[in-house]
Design a protein around this motif. Sequence first.
Motif, mmCIF file in Angstrom:
data_model
loop_
_atom_site.group_PDB
_atom_site.id
_atom_site.type_symbol
_atom_site.label_atom_id
_atom_site.label_comp_id
_atom_site.label_asym_id
_atom_site.label_seq_id
_atom_site.Cartn_x
_atom_site.Cartn_y
_atom_site.Cartn_z
ATOM 1 N N ASP A 192 56.877 37.050 -71.079
ATOM 2 C CA ASP A 192 57.755 36.956 -72.249
ATOM 3 C C ASP A 192 56.983 36.667 -73.529
ATOM 4 N N GLN A 193 56.113 35.682 -73.497
ATOM 5 C CA GLN A 193 55.381 35.255 -74.685
ATOM 6 C C GLN A 193 53.878 35.351 -74.444
ATOM 7 N N PRO A 194 53.163 36.103 -75.266
ATOM 8 C CA PRO A 194 51.700 36.168 -75.099
ATOM 9 C C PRO A 194 51.035 34.793 -75.156
ATOM 10 N N SER A 195 51.633 33.851 -75.865
ATOM 11 C CA SER A 195 51.053 32.509 -75.954
ATOM 12 C C SER A 195 51.088 31.783 -74.603
ATOM 13 N N ASP A 196 51.905 32.271 -73.677
ATOM 14 C CA ASP A 196 52.000 31.673 -72.341
ATOM 15 C C ASP A 196 51.049 32.338 -71.336
ATOM 16 N N PHE A 197 50.185 33.243 -71.808
ATOM 17 C CA PHE A 197 49.360 34.034 -70.893
ATOM 18 C C PHE A 197 48.516 33.168 -69.965
ATOM 19 N N ARG A 198 47.817 32.178 -70.507
ATOM 20 C CA ARG A 198 46.917 31.376 -69.667
ATOM 21 C C ARG A 198 47.687 30.625 -68.592
ATOM 22 N N LYS A 199 48.769 29.988 -68.978
ATOM 23 C CA LYS A 199 49.567 29.249 -67.997
ATOM 24 C C LYS A 199 50.113 30.208 -66.937
ATOM 25 N N TRP A 200 50.616 31.340 -67.370
ATOM 26 C CA TRP A 200 51.144 32.353 -66.467
ATOM 27 C C TRP A 200 50.044 32.852 -65.533
ATOM 28 N N SER A 201 48.863 33.093 -66.080
ATOM 29 C CA SER A 201 47.767 33.610 -65.265
ATOM 30 C C SER A 201 47.301 32.579 -64.237
ATOM 31 N N SER B 21 43.759 20.969 -61.044
ATOM 32 C CA SER B 21 42.925 21.861 -61.847
ATOM 33 C C SER B 21 43.652 22.317 -63.095
ATOM 34 N N GLU B 22 44.942 22.605 -62.974
ATOM 35 C CA GLU B 22 45.726 23.008 -64.142
ATOM 36 C C GLU B 22 45.769 21.879 -65.168
ATOM 37 N N ARG B 23 46.005 20.661 -64.694
ATOM 38 C CA ARG B 23 46.029 19.521 -65.607
ATOM 39 C C ARG B 23 44.664 19.313 -66.234
ATOM 40 N N GLY B 24 43.614 19.461 -65.435
ATOM 41 C CA GLY B 24 42.254 19.308 -65.942
ATOM 42 C C GLY B 24 41.905 20.373 -66.966
ATOM 43 N N SER C 7 39.790 36.517 -73.178
ATOM 44 C CA SER C 7 39.630 35.148 -73.677
ATOM 45 C C SER C 7 39.958 34.104 -72.610
ATOM 46 N N SER C 8 40.787 34.461 -71.629
ATOM 47 C CA SER C 8 41.193 33.502 -70.599
ATOM 48 C C SER C 8 40.423 33.631 -69.297
ATOM 49 N N GLU C 9 39.732 34.723 -69.100
ATOM 50 C CA GLU C 9 39.086 35.003 -67.815
ATOM 51 C C GLU C 9 38.124 33.903 -67.358
ATOM 52 N N PRO C 10 37.267 33.343 -68.216
ATOM 53 C CA PRO C 10 36.385 32.275 -67.715
ATOM 54 C C PRO C 10 37.166 31.064 -67.182
ATOM 55 N N ALA C 11 38.245 30.700 -67.842
ATOM 56 C CA ALA C 11 39.042 29.556 -67.380
ATOM 57 C C ALA C 11 39.752 29.896 -66.073
ATOM 58 N N ILE C 12 40.264 31.110 -65.952
ATOM 59 C CA ILE C 12 40.944 31.524 -64.715
ATOM 60 C C ILE C 12 39.935 31.533 -63.568
ATOM 61 N N ARG C 13 38.752 32.089 -63.829
ATOM 62 C CA ARG C 13 37.704 32.151 -62.801
ATOM 63 C C ARG C 13 37.299 30.737 -62.367
ATOM 64 N N ALA C 14 37.139 29.830 -63.330
ATOM 65 C CA ALA C 14 36.778 28.444 -62.992
ATOM 66 C C ALA C 14 37.884 27.791 -62.164
ATOM 67 N N TYR C 15 39.120 28.075 -62.514
ATOM 68 C CA TYR C 15 40.267 27.546 -61.780
ATOM 69 C C TYR C 15 40.231 28.041 -60.331
ATOM 70 N N VAL C 16 40.054 29.340 -60.154
ATOM 71 C CA VAL C 16 39.997 29.919 -58.806
ATOM 72 C C VAL C 16 38.796 29.362 -58.056
ATOM 73 N N ARG C 17 37.671 29.233 -58.739
ATOM 74 C CA ARG C 17 36.446 28.752 -58.097
ATOM 75 C C ARG C 17 36.620 27.343 -57.537
ATOM 76 N N ARG C 18 37.437 26.538 -58.204
ATOM 77 C CA ARG C 18 37.685 25.177 -57.713
ATOM 78 C C ARG C 18 38.550 25.177 -56.455
ATOM 79 N N LEU C 19 39.212 26.283 -56.169
ATOM 80 C CA LEU C 19 40.151 26.328 -55.049
ATOM 81 C C LEU C 19 39.617 27.028 -53.804
ATOM 82 N N VAL C 20 38.511 27.732 -53.932
ATOM 83 C CA VAL C 20 37.958 28.462 -52.791
ATOM 84 C C VAL C 20 36.526 27.997 -52.532
ATOM 85 N N PRO C 21 36.038 28.201 -51.299
ATOM 86 C CA PRO C 21 34.735 27.645 -50.933
ATOM 87 C C PRO C 21 33.519 28.246 -51.634
ATOM 88 N N THR C 22 33.501 29.547 -51.885
ATOM 89 C CA THR C 22 32.278 30.156 -52.403
ATOM 90 C C THR C 22 32.560 31.016 -53.635
#
Length: 177
Positions: free
Chosen positions: A56-65, A99-102, A18-33
């Motif tokens: 500790d908390q599964p609800s923190d997964f996205r922030k942690w990731s 990116s995190e704030r966005g 459920s979080s992978e697309p957001a994590i990928r978009a986050y990483v994509r904003r930080l690297v050139p290609t």
Amino acid sequence: MDPESPLQHEQFLTLFTSSEPAIRAYVRRLVPTRNDAADVMQGVSLVLWKKFHELDQPSDFRKWSFGVARYETLAWLRNKSRDRLVLAEDVLLTLAHESERGEERLTAQREALEDCLEKLPQPQRTAILAAYAPDAAMQDVAKQSGRTVAAFYQWLHRMRLQLLECTRRTLQSEGLT
């Protein structure tokens, strides 16, 4: 919990999927290609799985990731520091923070839009979702709605404005504007 237990594996996969697309978009904003993002994501995925038992908390997964993704991107940056196309570490950290704030704002907007879509009568919601489906042919969607293509575009424009206003009101009522 045993790191190899089926329950932990299932929980990780559910959270990661459920979080992978957001994590990928986050990483994509930080690297050139995109290829660089794919390389970093491989490392991120491995670290997330290896350290999942430390969460500790599964609800923190996205922030942690996002934190893991930031560190993996910095490690990638150090390995690629000879390349002129790589951002300086301080610039990368600034981009990561923004990116995190966005991402928090985008998540709130997405949730507000979903709530507004749910408030629409079923036929309207179905027509809107059909118009934005992959490979949607507007002629077919318009015909299914009982409108001409021109009338459907006008209706869709009015619906988008209505959804935009509803989303703004929702975000404003939650203090997120």
